[in-house]
Design a protein around this motif. Sequence first.
Motif, PDB file in Angstrom:
ATOM      1  N   MET A 185       7.422   9.381   7.397  1.00  0.00           N
ATOM      2  CA  MET A 185       6.893   8.067   7.164  1.00  0.00           C
ATOM      3  C   MET A 185       7.439   7.639   6.217  1.00  0.00           C
ATOM      4  N   LEU A 186       7.743   6.313   5.565  1.00  0.00           N
ATOM      5  CA  LEU A 186       9.049   6.410   4.584  1.00  0.00           C
ATOM      6  C   LEU A 186       7.893   5.071   2.716  1.00  0.00           C
ATOM      7  N   ALA A 187       7.858   5.948   2.080  1.00  0.00           N
ATOM      8  CA  ALA A 187       7.980   5.124   0.668  1.00  0.00           C
ATOM      9  C   ALA A 187       6.555   5.375   0.658  1.00  0.00           C
ATOM     10  N   ALA A 188       5.486   6.685   0.358  1.00  0.00           N
ATOM     11  CA  ALA A 188       4.597   7.206   0.914  1.00  0.00           C
ATOM     12  C   ALA A 188       3.903   7.726  -0.944  1.00  0.00           C
ATOM     13  N   SER A 189       2.971   7.672  -0.688  1.00  0.00           N
ATOM     14  CA  SER A 189       1.861   7.982  -2.582  1.00  0.00           C
ATOM     15  C   SER A 189       1.421   8.738  -2.104  1.00  0.00           C
ATOM     16  N   ASP A 190       2.269  10.201  -3.013  1.00  0.00           N
ATOM     17  CA  ASP A 190       1.110  11.327  -2.808  1.00  0.00           C
ATOM     18  C   ASP A 190      -0.330  11.139  -2.716  1.00  0.00           C
ATOM     19  N   THR A 191      -1.247  11.494  -1.800  1.00  0.00           N
ATOM     20  CA  THR A 191      -2.824  11.132  -2.681  1.00  0.00           C
ATOM     21  C   THR A 191      -4.249  12.272  -1.810  1.00  0.00           C
ATOM     22  N   SER A 192      -4.896  12.572  -2.633  1.00  0.00           N
ATOM     23  CA  SER A 192      -5.474  14.178  -2.189  1.00  0.00           C
ATOM     24  C   SER A 192      -5.960  13.902  -0.465  1.00  0.00           C
ATOM     25  N   GLU A 193      -5.886  12.782  -0.092  1.00  0.00           N
ATOM     26  CA  GLU A 193      -6.607  12.244   1.011  1.00  0.00           C
ATOM     27  C   GLU A 193      -5.540  12.211   2.468  1.00  0.00           C
ATOM     28  N   ARG A 194      -4.703  11.875   1.780  1.00  0.00           N
ATOM     29  CA  ARG A 194      -3.410  12.680   2.723  1.00  0.00           C
ATOM     30  C   ARG A 194      -2.680  13.658   2.998  1.00  0.00           C
ATOM     31  N   GLN A 195      -3.323  14.726   1.766  1.00  0.00           N
ATOM     32  CA  GLN A 195      -2.425  16.231   1.615  1.00  0.00           C
ATOM     33  C   GLN A 195      -3.557  17.108   2.701  1.00  0.00           C
ATOM     34  N   SER A 196      -4.401  17.066   3.714  1.00  0.00           N
ATOM     35  CA  SER A 196      -5.086  17.068   5.148  1.00  0.00           C
ATOM     36  C   SER A 196      -4.164  17.058   5.884  1.00  0.00           C
ATOM     37  N   TYR A 197      -3.406  16.164   5.886  1.00  0.00           N
ATOM     38  CA  TYR A 197      -2.545  16.010   7.356  1.00  0.00           C
ATOM     39  C   TYR A 197      -0.672  15.712   7.130  1.00  0.00           C
ATOM     40  N   ALA A 198      -0.571  15.810   5.790  1.00  0.00           N
ATOM     41  CA  ALA A 198       0.841  15.235   5.612  1.00  0.00           C
ATOM     42  C   ALA A 198       0.883  15.886   4.576  1.00  0.00           C
ATOM     43  N   ARG A 199       2.983  16.267   4.650  1.00  0.00           N
ATOM     44  CA  ARG A 199       3.826  17.212   2.754  1.00  0.00           C
ATOM     45  C   ARG A 199       4.434  16.216   2.758  1.00  0.00           C
ATOM     46  N   PHE A 200       4.375  16.106   1.390  1.00  0.00           N
ATOM     47  CA  PHE A 200       5.334  14.871   0.952  1.00  0.00           C
ATOM     48  C   PHE A 200       6.622  15.877  -0.317  1.00  0.00           C
ATOM     49  N   SER A 201       7.583  15.209  -0.040  1.00  0.00           N
ATOM     50  CA  SER A 201       8.717  14.969  -0.536  1.00  0.00           C
ATOM     51  C   SER A 201       8.367  15.430  -2.003  1.00  0.00           C
ATOM     52  N   VAL A 202      10.054  15.569  -2.888  1.00  0.00           N
ATOM     53  CA  VAL A 202      10.196  14.337  -4.223  1.00  0.00           C
ATOM     54  C   VAL A 202      10.301  13.635  -4.370  1.00  0.00           C
ATOM     55  N   SER A 203      10.105  12.779  -5.428  1.00  0.00           N
ATOM     56  CA  SER A 203      10.497  11.106  -5.264  1.00  0.00           C
ATOM     57  C   SER A 203      11.486  10.911  -4.925  1.00  0.00           C
ATOM     58  N   TYR A 204      12.038   9.847  -4.242  1.00  0.00           N
ATOM     59  CA  TYR A 204      13.388   9.620  -3.826  1.00  0.00           C
ATOM     60  C   TYR A 204      13.770   7.857  -4.393  1.00  0.00           C
ATOM     61  N   ARG A 205      12.513   7.271  -5.363  1.00  0.00           N
ATOM     62  CA  ARG A 205      12.775   5.948  -6.165  1.00  0.00           C
ATOM     63  C   ARG A 205      11.255   5.983  -6.336  1.00  0.00           C
ATOM     64  N   ASP A 206      10.830   4.561  -7.548  1.00  0.00           N
ATOM     65  CA  ASP A 206       9.770   4.218  -8.336  1.00  0.00           C
ATOM     66  C   ASP A 206       9.134   2.796  -7.412  1.00  0.00           C
ATOM     67  N   GLU A 207       8.049   3.044  -7.072  1.00  0.00           N
ATOM     68  CA  GLU A 207       8.000   1.677  -6.852  1.00  0.00           C
ATOM     69  C   GLU A 207       7.272   0.523  -7.835  1.00  0.00           C
ATOM     70  N   ALA A 208       7.746  -0.510  -7.679  1.00  0.00           N
ATOM     71  CA  ALA A 208       7.445  -1.742  -9.363  1.00  0.00           C
ATOM     72  C   ALA A 208       6.513  -2.672  -8.404  1.00  0.00           C
ATOM     73  N   VAL A 209       5.400  -2.936  -9.249  1.00  0.00           N
ATOM     74  CA  VAL A 209       4.631  -4.116  -9.482  1.00  0.00           C
ATOM     75  C   VAL A 209       5.064  -4.798 -10.398  1.00  0.00           C
ATOM     76  N   GLY A 210       5.574  -6.160 -10.079  1.00  0.00           N
ATOM     77  CA  GLY A 210       5.228  -7.254 -11.681  1.00  0.00           C
ATOM     78  C   GLY A 210       5.113  -8.174 -11.694  1.00  0.00           C
ATOM     79  N   VAL A 211       4.904  -9.838 -12.289  1.00  0.00           N
ATOM     80  CA  VAL A 211       4.438 -10.256 -12.170  1.00  0.00           C
ATOM     81  C   VAL A 211       5.466 -11.987 -11.792  1.00  0.00           C
ATOM     82  N   PHE A 212       5.132 -12.919 -11.841  1.00  0.00           N
ATOM     83  CA  PHE A 212       6.478 -13.765 -11.536  1.00  0.00           C
ATOM     84  C   PHE A 212       6.318 -14.921 -11.661  1.00  0.00           C
ATOM     85  N   GLY A 213       6.478 -16.212 -12.197  1.00  0.00           N
ATOM     86  CA  GLY A 213       6.173 -17.281 -12.717  1.00  0.00           C
ATOM     87  C   GLY A 213       7.854 -18.139 -12.366  1.00  0.00           C
TER      88      GLY A 213
END
Length: 230
Positions: free
Chosen positions: A62-90
């Motif tokens: 799966m793509l664009a995943a956050s590495d969380t402790s919950e997911r560690q039980s069933y998944a393994r994670f690559s090094v980061s390949y990009r950042d996600e950024a959340v902004g505020v717009f008008g």
Amino acid sequence: MTMALEQWPPYVYRDAQGSYTGLDLELLRAIFKEARCTLVILPELPTARRQLLFQKGGLDLMLAASDTSERQSYARFSVSYRDEAVGVFGKAGDAAVQRHIGNFGQLARGTATLLAPKVGWYGADYAAARPALEKDGRLNTFGSFHQGVRMLDAGRADLLMGDVLAVRHEARQQGVALTALPFLALRAPVHLMLNARSTSTADLARLDAAIARLEQRGRLAAIRARYEAP
């Protein structure tokens, strides 16, 4: 490795010719080519079904995943390949954009109204400001960025929060000129998420090494830059 798609422009979407493209797909294809791995893309699936199938071992990636402790039980994670950024717009030129709002504390203490996604984590600052916004009736939510940008354009709120590239993409599609406030709600790394049942640590190491080589050569940065340009 198998992966099922879900459209989320500009990360994954169909172009004018009906072919799948997007930032995450371009990055993924470059990584798999460098790693000499085979990528098998399955038809689109709804979010909940895709996640359930992954957890049951029916999908490898799966793509664009956050590495969380919950997911560690069933998944393994690559090094980061990009950042996600959340902004505020008008909307460009609107009064709310001119008020020099520099953080969520100032937004909560002011009078501006905000549109935000219905689900998701958008940082501790937004979480702290949200109760005051809700109490004052200054927070509305949306289900898709198409809907959110339409609501902003129609004057349903002064500001809109969301993934920076997704908001900008949708605003261009709708012809709505936006101005970003001078702060981010959230910036965090995202990863390739591999199924722990159907992949190995050797698979992960191979992809990590490919990402490292492509970053060193500037290949991934060049792909990201094409989508991040205003």
